[in-house]
Design a protein around this motif. Structure first.
Motif, PDB file in Angstrom:
ATOM      1  N   PHE A 290       0.825  -1.211   0.000  1.00  0.00           N
ATOM      2  CA  PHE A 290       0.000   0.000   0.000  1.00  0.00           C
ATOM      3  C   PHE A 290       0.859   1.261   0.000  1.00  0.00           C
ATOM      4  CE2 PHE A 290      -2.408   3.253   2.449  1.00  0.00           C
ATOM      5  CZ  PHE A 290      -3.478   3.414   1.585  1.00  0.00           C
ATOM      6  N   SER A 291       1.748   1.411   0.993  1.00  0.00           N
ATOM      7  CA  SER A 291       2.575   2.621   1.089  1.00  0.00           C
ATOM      8  C   SER A 291       3.630   2.660  -0.008  1.00  0.00           C
ATOM      9  CB  SER A 291       3.248   2.686   2.463  1.00  0.00           C
ATOM     10  OG  SER A 291       4.059   1.536   2.677  1.00  0.00           O
ATOM     11  N   ALA A 292       4.094   1.492  -0.438  1.00  0.00           N
ATOM     12  CA  ALA A 292       5.109   1.467  -1.503  1.00  0.00           C
ATOM     13  C   ALA A 292       4.537   1.992  -2.803  1.00  0.00           C
ATOM     14  CB  ALA A 292       5.623   0.031  -1.682  1.00  0.00           C
ATOM     15  N   GLN A 293       3.310   1.588  -3.135  1.00  0.00           N
ATOM     16  CA  GLN A 293       2.670   2.064  -4.355  1.00  0.00           C
ATOM     17  C   GLN A 293       2.425   3.569  -4.297  1.00  0.00           C
ATOM     18  OE1 GLN A 293       2.009   0.356  -7.188  1.00  0.00           O
ATOM     19  NE2 GLN A 293       3.047  -1.395  -6.279  1.00  0.00           N
ATOM     20  N   ILE A 294       2.020   4.046  -3.115  1.00  0.00           N
ATOM     21  CA  ILE A 294       1.804   5.495  -2.956  1.00  0.00           C
ATOM     22  C   ILE A 294       3.114   6.248  -3.126  1.00  0.00           C
ATOM     23  CG2 ILE A 294       1.169   7.288  -1.302  1.00  0.00           C
ATOM     24  CD1 ILE A 294      -0.929   5.390  -0.199  1.00  0.00           C
ATOM     25  N   GLY A 295       4.194   5.696  -2.539  1.00  0.00           N
ATOM     26  CA  GLY A 295       5.502   6.334  -2.666  1.00  0.00           C
ATOM     27  C   GLY A 295       5.990   6.423  -4.096  1.00  0.00           C
ATOM     28  N   LEU A 296       5.599   5.452  -4.923  1.00  0.00           N
ATOM     29  CA  LEU A 296       5.988   5.463  -6.331  1.00  0.00           C
ATOM     30  C   LEU A 296       5.038   6.298  -7.187  1.00  0.00           C
ATOM     31  CD1 LEU A 296       6.916   1.673  -6.743  1.00  0.00           C
ATOM     32  CD2 LEU A 296       8.500   3.622  -6.617  1.00  0.00           C
TER      33      LEU A 296
ATOM     34  N   GLN B  39     -16.443   8.549  -0.014  1.00  0.00           N
ATOM     35  CA  GLN B  39     -16.199   9.892   0.511  1.00  0.00           C
ATOM     36  C   GLN B  39     -14.912   9.924   1.338  1.00  0.00           C
ATOM     37  OE1 GLN B  39     -19.529  11.450   2.733  1.00  0.00           O
ATOM     38  NE2 GLN B  39     -18.245  12.887   3.850  1.00  0.00           N
ATOM     39  N   ILE B  40     -14.715   8.909   2.165  1.00  0.00           N
ATOM     40  CA  ILE B  40     -13.521   8.845   3.016  1.00  0.00           C
ATOM     41  C   ILE B  40     -12.267   8.678   2.173  1.00  0.00           C
ATOM     42  CG2 ILE B  40     -12.337   7.402   4.716  1.00  0.00           C
ATOM     43  CD1 ILE B  40     -15.109   6.886   5.979  1.00  0.00           C
ATOM     44  N   ILE B  41     -12.337   7.812   1.155  1.00  0.00           N
ATOM     45  CA  ILE B  41     -11.182   7.587   0.289  1.00  0.00           C
ATOM     46  C   ILE B  41     -10.838   8.849  -0.495  1.00  0.00           C
ATOM     47  CG2 ILE B  41     -10.425   6.343  -1.777  1.00  0.00           C
ATOM     48  CD1 ILE B  41     -11.743   3.865  -0.652  1.00  0.00           C
ATOM     49  N   GLN B  42     -11.857   9.547  -0.945  1.00  0.00           N
ATOM     50  CA  GLN B  42     -11.618  10.792  -1.657  1.00  0.00           C
ATOM     51  C   GLN B  42     -10.946  11.826  -0.752  1.00  0.00           C
ATOM     52  OE1 GLN B  42     -15.168  12.537  -3.257  1.00  0.00           O
ATOM     53  NE2 GLN B  42     -14.088  14.171  -4.346  1.00  0.00           N
ATOM     54  N   GLY B  43     -11.428  11.927   0.481  1.00  0.00           N
ATOM     55  CA  GLY B  43     -10.822  12.855   1.422  1.00  0.00           C
ATOM     56  C   GLY B  43      -9.399  12.475   1.772  1.00  0.00           C
TER      57      GLY B  43
ATOM     58  N   ALA C 183      -2.866   2.786  -5.244  1.00  0.00           N
ATOM     59  CA  ALA C 183      -2.814   1.625  -4.346  1.00  0.00           C
ATOM     60  C   ALA C 183      -4.201   1.018  -4.257  1.00  0.00           C
ATOM     61  CB  ALA C 183      -2.326   2.053  -2.965  1.00  0.00           C
ATOM     62  N   LYS C 184      -4.287  -0.281  -4.467  1.00  0.00           N
ATOM     63  CA  LYS C 184      -5.582  -0.958  -4.471  1.00  0.00           C
ATOM     64  C   LYS C 184      -6.036  -1.273  -3.039  1.00  0.00           C
ATOM     65  CE  LYS C 184      -4.916  -3.092  -9.001  1.00  0.00           C
ATOM     66  NZ  LYS C 184      -4.885  -4.359  -9.764  1.00  0.00           N
ATOM     67  N   ILE C 185      -7.281  -0.922  -2.767  1.00  0.00           N
ATOM     68  CA  ILE C 185      -7.914  -1.200  -1.472  1.00  0.00           C
ATOM     69  C   ILE C 185      -9.163  -2.023  -1.727  1.00  0.00           C
ATOM     70  CG2 ILE C 185      -9.131  -0.207   0.507  1.00  0.00           C
ATOM     71  CD1 ILE C 185      -6.209   0.203   0.720  1.00  0.00           C
ATOM     72  N   GLN C 186      -9.290  -3.136  -1.014  1.00  0.00           N
ATOM     73  CA  GLN C 186     -10.488  -3.967  -1.159  1.00  0.00           C
ATOM     74  C   GLN C 186     -11.457  -3.683  -0.016  1.00  0.00           C
ATOM     75  OE1 GLN C 186     -10.199  -8.299  -0.722  1.00  0.00           O
ATOM     76  NE2 GLN C 186     -11.552  -8.529  -2.487  1.00  0.00           N
ATOM     77  N   ILE C 187     -12.687  -3.364  -0.357  1.00  0.00           N
ATOM     78  CA  ILE C 187     -13.750  -3.120   0.608  1.00  0.00           C
ATOM     79  C   ILE C 187     -14.803  -4.202   0.427  1.00  0.00           C
ATOM     80  CG2 ILE C 187     -15.472  -1.486   1.452  1.00  0.00           C
ATOM     81  CD1 ILE C 187     -12.680  -0.450   1.820  1.00  0.00           C
TER      82      ILE C 187
ATOM     83  N   VAL D 253      -4.825   8.144  -6.017  1.00  0.00           N
ATOM     84  CA  VAL D 253      -3.826   7.309  -5.343  1.00  0.00           C
ATOM     85  C   VAL D 253      -4.425   6.068  -4.706  1.00  0.00           C
ATOM     86  CG1 VAL D 253      -2.272   9.220  -4.893  1.00  0.00           C
ATOM     87  CG2 VAL D 253      -4.089   8.699  -3.274  1.00  0.00           C
ATOM     88  N   VAL D 254      -5.746   5.979  -4.614  1.00  0.00           N
ATOM     89  CA  VAL D 254      -6.387   4.796  -4.032  1.00  0.00           C
ATOM     90  C   VAL D 254      -7.372   4.234  -5.047  1.00  0.00           C
ATOM     91  CG1 VAL D 254      -7.811   3.881  -2.181  1.00  0.00           C
ATOM     92  CG2 VAL D 254      -6.130   5.652  -1.691  1.00  0.00           C
ATOM     93  N   ASP D 255      -7.146   2.988  -5.435  1.00  0.00           N
ATOM     94  CA  ASP D 255      -8.023   2.308  -6.387  1.00  0.00           C
ATOM     95  C   ASP D 255      -8.979   1.414  -5.598  1.00  0.00           C
ATOM     96  OD1 ASP D 255      -9.202   1.173  -8.559  1.00  0.00           O
ATOM     97  OD2 ASP D 255      -7.492  -0.076  -9.140  1.00  0.00           O
ATOM     98  N   LEU D 256     -10.236   1.858  -5.486  1.00  0.00           N
ATOM     99  CA  LEU D 256     -11.217   1.150  -4.664  1.00  0.00           C
ATOM    100  C   LEU D 256     -11.754  -0.073  -5.409  1.00  0.00           C
ATOM    101  CD1 LEU D 256     -13.076   0.989  -2.166  1.00  0.00           C
ATOM    102  CD2 LEU D 256     -14.642   2.517  -3.365  1.00  0.00           C
ATOM    103  N   LYS D 257     -11.722  -1.217  -4.741  1.00  0.00           N
ATOM    104  CA  LYS D 257     -12.267  -2.465  -5.270  1.00  0.00           C
ATOM    105  C   LYS D 257     -13.364  -2.969  -4.329  1.00  0.00           C
ATOM    106  CE  LYS D 257      -9.304  -2.733  -8.699  1.00  0.00           C
ATOM    107  NZ  LYS D 257      -9.731  -2.586 -10.097  1.00  0.00           N
TER     108      LYS D 257
END
Length: 386
Positions: free
Chosen positions: A114-120, A147-151, A124-128, A171-175
């Motif tokens: 997660f943090s590595a992808q953001i650093g590059l 809304q939270i991910i956007q913020g 970063a993919k997040i599964q909900i 920076v966050v790819d919501l799945k």
């Protein structure tokens, strides 16, 4: 002159009737309670209970990254007021148990990179994972998550990426994944709830009116003159209505399957077994009401205010109990329909067995036993008074 005198007599008679009615109302405390208590009760219950907002949805998190960014991401959920962190797990598969048992409504999986992808500067993919058994809640929760991910992307991460790369990007790819009701059909959630509501209305009204009707017709004295004790009388009173109510439950479920394509994922035998216990709870409550109220009208009013309204508002039928004030949540613990709806929704939508709902099943059996004893005691007391 005569017409004026006649008008004064009529006015005096009308005033005397009005005064007489007020005096009778004052002398009848039950009428005062109905006039004052019922409107206030309905105002409080519907005012605080009827809300489609979602607050404090239970959240389970699997943080495989365990970095500063992943911690901040979790904090965004817990500080929003929409979610309550129920548990953090080390294995993704552990989330399944929380969602199946109903202990959690939302699962969040933060990947190892997660943090590595953001650093590059990459998304970063997040599964909900969301419990979709309640379509309305699932839709609202998914909106909160976005809304939270956007913020989070805008306030925290974008500034970090912009400093390193000089450009802005998502920076966050919501799945998101919706479990148990992937189409988010409201009918899949409401039909089990309608079973509970209709069963409670029918059982309470049918059984409560049985004794009240006999008391009004004067046949109750003949009933108590028989050698049967109250337990046998209660049993005899409940069996016919229990059979009719069970037939209606089968009819409702069959109609849901045929008309609305409802799929029962769990055991139908277990579903009907729990339904029988719930039906007996309702019948016993109706018999208790019938021993308190003297007329059919007062019986219906008492049944409506004591069972129908609480079942509609405080059982998770439509409005989530977890969003209500503490007092209403406490009152909901004494509503049998709340436990019944939890069980049958778990059976129908999730395919749960008895082990996932052992606590609610025991509570429902306790209500059935307690109301049976209470109705027999009340009937015995009523027989002594007559």
């Amino acid at each position: 002159m005569f017409s004026l005198l006649s008008q004064k007599i009529k006015t005096t008679a009308l005033l005397s009737i009005v005064l007489k009615e007020f005096i009778q109302l004052i002398r009848d405390p039950r009428s005062i309670i109905i006039i004052i208590f019922i409107p206030l009760f309905l105002l409080i219950v519907f005012g605080y209970g009827v809300t489609m907002d979602v607050k404090n949805a239970s959240l389970v998190v699997c943080d495989l990254d365990k970095t500063q960014f992943s911690r901040r991401f979790i904090d965004r959920f817990t500080s929003s007021g929409f979610f309550n962190l129920y548990s953090e797990v080390e294995d993704i598969n552990e989330i399944d148990n929380f969602l199946i048992s109903g202990k959690a409504k939302v699962g969040v999986v933060i990947p190892l990179d997660f943090s590595a992808q953001i650093g590059l500067g990459r998304p970063a993919k997040i599964q909900i994972i969301i419990d979709g058994s309640d379509a309305n809640t699932a839709n609202v929760v998914l909106g909160y998550v976005r809304q939270i991910i956007q913020g989070f992307s805008g306030d925290i991460v974008q500034s970090f990426i912009f400093k390193k790369t000089g450009k802005m990007m998502p920076v966050v790819d919501l799945k998101p994944r919706i479990w148990f009701n992937p189409e988010l059909k409201s009918v899949n959630f409401f039909i089990p709830g309608l079973m509970g509501l209709i069963m409670m209305i029918m059982t309470v009204l049918m059984s409560s009116l049985s004794i009240s009707r006999e008391r009004e017709l004067g046949s109750f004295e003949k009933l108590i003159s028989t050698p049967l004790n109250p337990f046998f009388i209660i049993t005899g009173k409940t069996i016919p209505y229990a059979i009719l109510a069970f037939f209606d439950s089968v009819l409702i479920l069959f109609a849901g399957i045929v008309l609305f394509n409802l799929k029962v994922k769990g055991s139908i035998a277990l579903l009907f077994l729990v339904t029988i216990v719930f039906i007996l709870c309702g019948l016993n409550l109706g018999l208790i009401i019938s021993t308190v109220a003297k007329t059919q009208q007062s019986t219906m009013a008492l049944a409506f205010i004591s069972t129908v309204v609480p079942t509609f508002v405080l059982s998770d039928f439509v409005f989530p109990v977890r969003n209500m004030p503490f007092l209403l949540r406490l009152i909901s613990c004494f509503i049998p329909a709340r436990y019944y709806l939890e069980i049958i929704r778990g059976i129908i939508l999730k395919g749960n067995g008895i082990k996932e709902h052992i606590f609610s099943t025991l509570i429902l059996c306790f209500f059935m036993s307690l109301t049976f004893i209470a109705s027999a005691v009340r009937l015995k007391k009523l027989m002594r008074e007559i």
